[in-house]
Scaffold this active site. Structure first.
Site, PDB file in Angstrom:
ATOM      1  N   TYR A  57      41.649  48.144  48.953  1.00  0.00           N
ATOM      2  CA  TYR A  57      40.966  49.108  49.810  1.00  0.00           C
ATOM      3  C   TYR A  57      41.581  49.115  51.210  1.00  0.00           C
ATOM      4  O   TYR A  57      41.546  48.108  51.922  1.00  0.00           O
ATOM      5  CB  TYR A  57      39.476  48.791  49.918  1.00  0.00           C
ATOM      6  CG  TYR A  57      38.714  48.776  48.618  1.00  0.00           C
ATOM      7  CD1 TYR A  57      39.237  49.346  47.449  1.00  0.00           C
ATOM      8  CD2 TYR A  57      37.454  48.197  48.542  1.00  0.00           C
ATOM      9  CE1 TYR A  57      38.523  49.336  46.271  1.00  0.00           C
ATOM     10  CE2 TYR A  57      36.734  48.180  47.358  1.00  0.00           C
ATOM     11  CZ  TYR A  57      37.281  48.742  46.227  1.00  0.00           C
ATOM     12  OH  TYR A  57      36.571  48.719  45.046  1.00  0.00           O
ATOM     13  N   HIS A 115      40.957  43.372  39.366  1.00  0.00           N
ATOM     14  CA  HIS A 115      40.542  44.752  39.621  1.00  0.00           C
ATOM     15  C   HIS A 115      40.605  45.623  38.359  1.00  0.00           C
ATOM     16  O   HIS A 115      39.739  46.470  38.136  1.00  0.00           O
ATOM     17  CB  HIS A 115      41.396  45.356  40.738  1.00  0.00           C
ATOM     18  CG  HIS A 115      40.681  46.372  41.559  1.00  0.00           C
ATOM     19  ND1 HIS A 115      40.922  46.574  42.887  1.00  0.00           N
ATOM     20  CD2 HIS A 115      39.727  47.268  41.236  1.00  0.00           C
ATOM     21  CE1 HIS A 115      40.145  47.541  43.353  1.00  0.00           C
ATOM     22  NE2 HIS A 115      39.420  47.978  42.360  1.00  0.00           N
ATOM     23  N   SER A 196      30.193  53.334  42.588  1.00  0.00           N
ATOM     24  CA  SER A 196      29.892  54.765  42.699  1.00  0.00           C
ATOM     25  C   SER A 196      28.569  55.117  42.021  1.00  0.00           C
ATOM     26  O   SER A 196      28.502  56.040  41.193  1.00  0.00           O
ATOM     27  CB  SER A 196      31.035  55.621  42.120  1.00  0.00           C
ATOM     28  OG  SER A 196      32.214  55.432  42.862  1.00  0.00           O
ATOM     29  N   PRO A 197      27.477  54.405  42.356  1.00  0.00           N
ATOM     30  CA  PRO A 197      26.200  54.662  41.682  1.00  0.00           C
ATOM     31  C   PRO A 197      25.578  56.010  42.009  1.00  0.00           C
ATOM     32  O   PRO A 197      24.665  56.450  41.322  1.00  0.00           O
ATOM     33  CB  PRO A 197      25.317  53.515  42.182  1.00  0.00           C
ATOM     34  CG  PRO A 197      25.905  53.131  43.501  1.00  0.00           C
ATOM     35  CD  PRO A 197      27.384  53.305  43.334  1.00  0.00           C
ATOM     36  N   GLN A 200      29.895  59.073  44.163  1.00  0.00           N
ATOM     37  CA  GLN A 200      30.558  59.409  45.426  1.00  0.00           C
ATOM     38  C   GLN A 200      29.791  60.483  46.207  1.00  0.00           C
ATOM     39  O   GLN A 200      30.384  61.352  46.846  1.00  0.00           O
ATOM     40  CB  GLN A 200      32.001  59.866  45.177  1.00  0.00           C
ATOM     41  CG  GLN A 200      32.873  58.764  44.576  1.00  0.00           C
ATOM     42  CD  GLN A 200      34.299  59.214  44.369  1.00  0.00           C
ATOM     43  OE1 GLN A 200      34.624  59.862  43.384  1.00  0.00           O
ATOM     44  NE2 GLN A 200      35.155  58.888  45.323  1.00  0.00           N
ATOM     45  N   GLY A 201      28.469  60.405  46.133  1.00  0.00           N
ATOM     46  CA  GLY A 201      27.610  61.321  46.881  1.00  0.00           C
ATOM     47  C   GLY A 201      27.264  62.594  46.155  1.00  0.00           C
ATOM     48  O   GLY A 201      26.388  63.349  46.603  1.00  0.00           O
ATOM     49  N   GLY A 205      23.026  66.008  45.905  1.00  0.00           N
ATOM     50  CA  GLY A 205      22.645  67.417  45.911  1.00  0.00           C
ATOM     51  C   GLY A 205      22.123  67.930  44.589  1.00  0.00           C
ATOM     52  O   GLY A 205      21.973  69.147  44.409  1.00  0.00           O
TER      53      GLY A 205
END
Length: 281
Positions: A57, A115, A196-197, A200-201, A205
């Site tokens: 990262y 990873h 990423s629960p 990723q946003g 929505g």
């Protein structure tokens, strides 16, 4: 003020929080570092004491952000980091681990993960993980992005059963692991860490989630996160760099989804009925 946090138990017997803080894409822009550090520190204040990062990262930048965030508070934190498969050889892991420790200004990593699978034999990586564990540089080790067949293969290797977790992509829209990997892990008491629960946003929505959120005086993102944390043996590690999102993530621990909610979510996001390839992002 620290809030109580639900926990799940590693095979070692150690309890870890079911909500953590992710750091993917942190440390990539120097102008954002102060905000990223502040977000992680607020999370610690709110009792979100598991922090997940990786040498990949920000090419080490995220680990530097973590190091700054946990300065003076190291003993509060369950620290997770990951080694790239290109560094998974004996000498490579040792060098990578030392570099990660230096960037985070710490003498140990609580959970060190491979990873994803690469060309180095798993037996070699496991052997050096065990060396690092014996020396105290890491306390536990595990893997990331391993499917059920990978986990089964690893379990048959010498000391392969010492793995403490598998970190994979898992959320309402990515439920493939429920067919085989998640049951396999639960049978062995091996927690899954869900990256990423909230997709990723993207789930923030979702109109279907918004309807359920109204019943809980919550946001759609909080419902998505609460659903992940409601799954037995699963740890959610959302990333947040805005303070309001950190607070909202922490508050999602208090959402108790009902049987009706869960049935509605299954209708909106059906569970898998067949094997699917493991998804990664």
């Amino acid at each position: 003020m620290t809030s109580p946090s639900a926990t799940t138990t590693l095979p070692s017997g150690e309890a870890v929080p079911t909500l953590g803080q992710g750091t993917w894409m942190m440390g990539e822009d120097r102008s954002r570092v102060a905000d990223e550090v502040a977000a992680l520190r607020l999370g610690l204040d709110l009792g979100v004491t598991l922090i997940d990062t990786a040498e990949m990262y920000g090419s080490g930048g995220a680990e530097k952000v973590v190091g700054e965030a946990i300065a003076g508070r190291r003993d509060e934190v369950f620290l997770v980091s990951k080694v790239l498969p290109s560094n998974a050889s004996r000498n490579g892991v040792i060098r990578a681990c030392e570099a990660s420790l230096k960037r985070m200004h710490t003498d140990r990593i609580d959970l060190y993960l491979l990873h994803w699978r690469g060309g180095v034999p798993l037996s070699e990586t496991i052997a050096v993980f065990e060396e690092l564990r014996q020396s105290g540089k890491i306390r536990h080790w595990g893997v990331s992005n391993f499917d059920a067949d990978d986990m089964e293969e690893m379990s048959r290797l010498s000391r392969g059963g010492n793995a403490q977790s598998n970190q994979v992509l898992y959320n309402l829209t990515r439920r493939g692991i429920e067919f085989d990997l998640l049951p396999w892990s639960r049978e062995r008491g091996l927690p899954v860490m869900a990256y990423s629960p909230v997709e990723q946003g993207a789930l923030a929505g979702n109109k279907g989630l918004a309807g359920i959120a109204v019943r809980h005086d919550a946001t759609a993102a909080q419902i998505a996160l609460a659903w992940v944390m409601a799954q037995p043996g699963v740890v959610a590690i959302p990333k947040a760099t805005r303070l309001e999102h950190v607070s909202q993530n922490a508050a999602a621990r208090d959402i108790a989804l009902t049987a009706h909610d869960l049935a509605e979510l299954d209708g909106l996001f059906p569970p898998p009925v067949r094997k699917r390839p493991l998804e990664m992002i």
